[in-house]
Motif scaffolding. Sequence first.
Motif, PDB file in Angstrom:
ATOM      1  N   ALA A  15       0.841  -1.347   0.143  1.00 42.97           N
ATOM      2  CA  ALA A  15       0.052   0.001   0.058  1.00 42.97           C
ATOM      3  C   ALA A  15       0.893   1.157  -0.030  1.00 42.97           C
ATOM      4  CB  ALA A  15      -0.693   0.176   1.246  1.00 42.97           C
ATOM      5  N   ARG A  16       2.212   1.094   0.248  1.00 45.00           N
ATOM      6  CA  ARG A  16       3.066   2.236   0.257  1.00 45.00           C
ATOM      7  C   ARG A  16       3.374   2.796  -1.127  1.00 45.00           C
ATOM      8  NH1 ARG A  16       4.881   3.610   5.309  1.00 45.00           N
ATOM      9  NH2 ARG A  16       4.225   2.225   6.806  1.00 45.00           N
ATOM     10  N   CYS A  17       3.021   2.069  -2.115  1.00 48.43           N
ATOM     11  CA  CYS A  17       3.602   2.530  -3.766  1.00 48.43           C
ATOM     12  C   CYS A  17       2.508   2.344  -4.417  1.00 48.43           C
ATOM     13  CB  CYS A  17       4.633   1.673  -3.913  1.00 48.43           C
ATOM     14  SG  CYS A  17       5.436   2.003  -5.597  1.00 48.43           S
ATOM     15  N   ARG A  18       2.312   3.361  -5.333  1.00 47.46           N
ATOM     16  CA  ARG A  18       1.330   3.659  -6.340  1.00 47.46           C
ATOM     17  C   ARG A  18       1.645   2.775  -7.554  1.00 47.46           C
ATOM     18  NH1 ARG A  18       2.757   9.324  -6.036  1.00 47.46           N
ATOM     19  NH2 ARG A  18       3.381   8.893  -7.847  1.00 47.46           N
ATOM     20  N   ALA A  41       9.433   7.257 -10.534  1.00 47.21           N
ATOM     21  CA  ALA A  41      10.927   6.729 -10.200  1.00 47.21           C
ATOM     22  C   ALA A  41      10.928   5.977  -9.064  1.00 47.21           C
ATOM     23  CB  ALA A  41      11.742   7.954 -10.091  1.00 47.21           C
ATOM     24  N   SER A  42      12.059   4.888  -9.018  1.00 39.29           N
ATOM     25  CA  SER A  42      12.016   4.094  -7.852  1.00 39.29           C
ATOM     26  C   SER A  42      12.704   4.968  -6.789  1.00 39.29           C
ATOM     27  CB  SER A  42      13.073   3.086  -8.374  1.00 39.29           C
ATOM     28  OG  SER A  42      14.378   3.539  -8.550  1.00 39.29           O
ATOM     29  N   GLU A  43      13.121   6.044  -6.875  1.00 41.18           N
ATOM     30  CA  GLU A  43      13.953   6.675  -5.701  1.00 41.18           C
ATOM     31  C   GLU A  43      12.522   7.342  -4.999  1.00 41.18           C
ATOM     32  OE1 GLU A  43      16.183  10.095  -6.955  1.00 41.18           O
ATOM     33  OE2 GLU A  43      14.352  10.828  -8.226  1.00 41.18           O
ATOM     34  N   ALA A  44      11.409   7.412  -5.314  1.00 44.22           N
ATOM     35  CA  ALA A  44      10.566   7.770  -4.697  1.00 44.22           C
ATOM     36  C   ALA A  44       9.503   6.692  -4.234  1.00 44.22           C
ATOM     37  CB  ALA A  44       9.402   8.943  -5.502  1.00 44.22           C
ATOM     38  N   CYS A  45       9.671   5.616  -4.367  1.00 46.89           N
ATOM     39  CA  CYS A  45       8.997   4.165  -4.377  1.00 46.89           C
ATOM     40  C   CYS A  45       8.875   4.145  -2.528  1.00 46.89           C
ATOM     41  CB  CYS A  45       9.723   3.064  -4.668  1.00 46.89           C
ATOM     42  SG  CYS A  45       8.568   1.427  -4.418  1.00 46.89           S
ATOM     43  N   GLY A  46       7.335   3.915  -2.296  1.00 42.47           N
ATOM     44  CA  GLY A  46       7.393   3.836  -0.813  1.00 42.47           C
ATOM     45  C   GLY A  46       7.805   2.541  -0.019  1.00 42.47           C
ATOM     46  N   ILE A  47       7.848   1.636  -0.876  1.00 43.59           N
ATOM     47  CA  ILE A  47       8.325   0.181  -0.481  1.00 43.59           C
ATOM     48  C   ILE A  47       9.704   0.169  -0.414  1.00 43.59           C
ATOM     49  CG2 ILE A  47       8.323  -2.244  -1.558  1.00 43.59           C
ATOM     50  CD1 ILE A  47       5.959  -1.934  -3.094  1.00 43.59           C
ATOM     51  N   LEU A  48      10.379   0.648  -1.254  1.00 46.33           N
ATOM     52  CA  LEU A  48      11.985   0.956  -1.035  1.00 46.33           C
ATOM     53  C   LEU A  48      12.334   1.448   0.138  1.00 46.33           C
ATOM     54  CD1 LEU A  48      12.754   1.139  -4.654  1.00 46.33           C
ATOM     55  CD2 LEU A  48      12.817  -1.106  -3.503  1.00 46.33           C
ATOM     56  N   ARG A  49      11.588   2.752   0.103  1.00 47.10           N
ATOM     57  CA  ARG A  49      11.910   3.609   1.405  1.00 47.10           C
ATOM     58  C   ARG A  49      11.438   2.871   2.674  1.00 47.10           C
ATOM     59  NH1 ARG A  49      10.099   9.574  -0.185  1.00 47.10           N
ATOM     60  NH2 ARG A  49      11.663   9.938  -1.711  1.00 47.10           N
ATOM     61  N   GLU A  50      10.505   1.965   2.744  1.00 51.76           N
ATOM     62  CA  GLU A  50       9.960   1.403   3.911  1.00 51.76           C
ATOM     63  C   GLU A  50      11.217   0.261   4.288  1.00 51.76           C
ATOM     64  OE1 GLU A  50       8.262   0.160   7.438  1.00 51.76           O
ATOM     65  OE2 GLU A  50       7.982   1.839   6.350  1.00 51.76           O
ATOM     66  N   LEU A  51      11.521  -0.415   3.382  1.00 54.30           N
ATOM     67  CA  LEU A  51      12.597  -1.603   3.399  1.00 54.30           C
ATOM     68  C   LEU A  51      14.058  -1.203   3.815  1.00 54.30           C
ATOM     69  CD1 LEU A  51      11.691  -3.763   0.104  1.00 54.30           C
ATOM     70  CD2 LEU A  51      11.210  -4.347   2.714  1.00 54.30           C
ATOM     71  N   GLU A  52      14.304   0.063   3.684  1.00 55.34           N
ATOM     72  CA  GLU A  52      15.289   0.862   4.069  1.00 55.34           C
ATOM     73  C   GLU A  52      15.480   0.929   5.541  1.00 55.34           C
ATOM     74  OE1 GLU A  52      15.776   4.293   1.612  1.00 55.34           O
ATOM     75  OE2 GLU A  52      16.740   3.287  -0.022  1.00 55.34           O
TER      76      GLU A  52
END
Length: 156
Positions: free
Chosen positions: A110-113, A117-128
Amino acid sequence: MKIGELATLTDCPVETIRYYEREGLLPAPSRSAGNYRQYDTVHVERLSFIRHCRSLDMTQDEIRALLALRDRPEADCATANRLIDEHLHHVEVRITELLSLREQLRDLRARCRGEGASEACGILRELEQPGPPPVVSEECAHAGHLHVPGVHRRGQ
């Protein structure tokens, strides 16, 4: 019969049969004059039993215990009941863990539309972000083992 025939008859890969022999779950077969393994109906029945246990996600230790009971017909079957009860409990704990994992993955999704760009991806940010420590249920702690979600238990 040769190992290939046993494999076909029991729908079990040859390497798995050899592995079960090395682990002592399947007795060593006799050898032909040409040094080929020679299997009989005892091997077919035992391997079928092992395969059925594996289809129920039993560990090698659980299978060993059941085989020991099977090999001693006079033994008390209460041991088999306890083993199955413990295995059932493990399955129930794992189901609870998997349901929790499903919710975590849904929340993550649900964190990603799904655009941009992948730099704004909520999934990747959360996994960091640092993840939570492994959960040790009271049952697992009491049983003396740590169950880490996503890690399949072995023959403990």
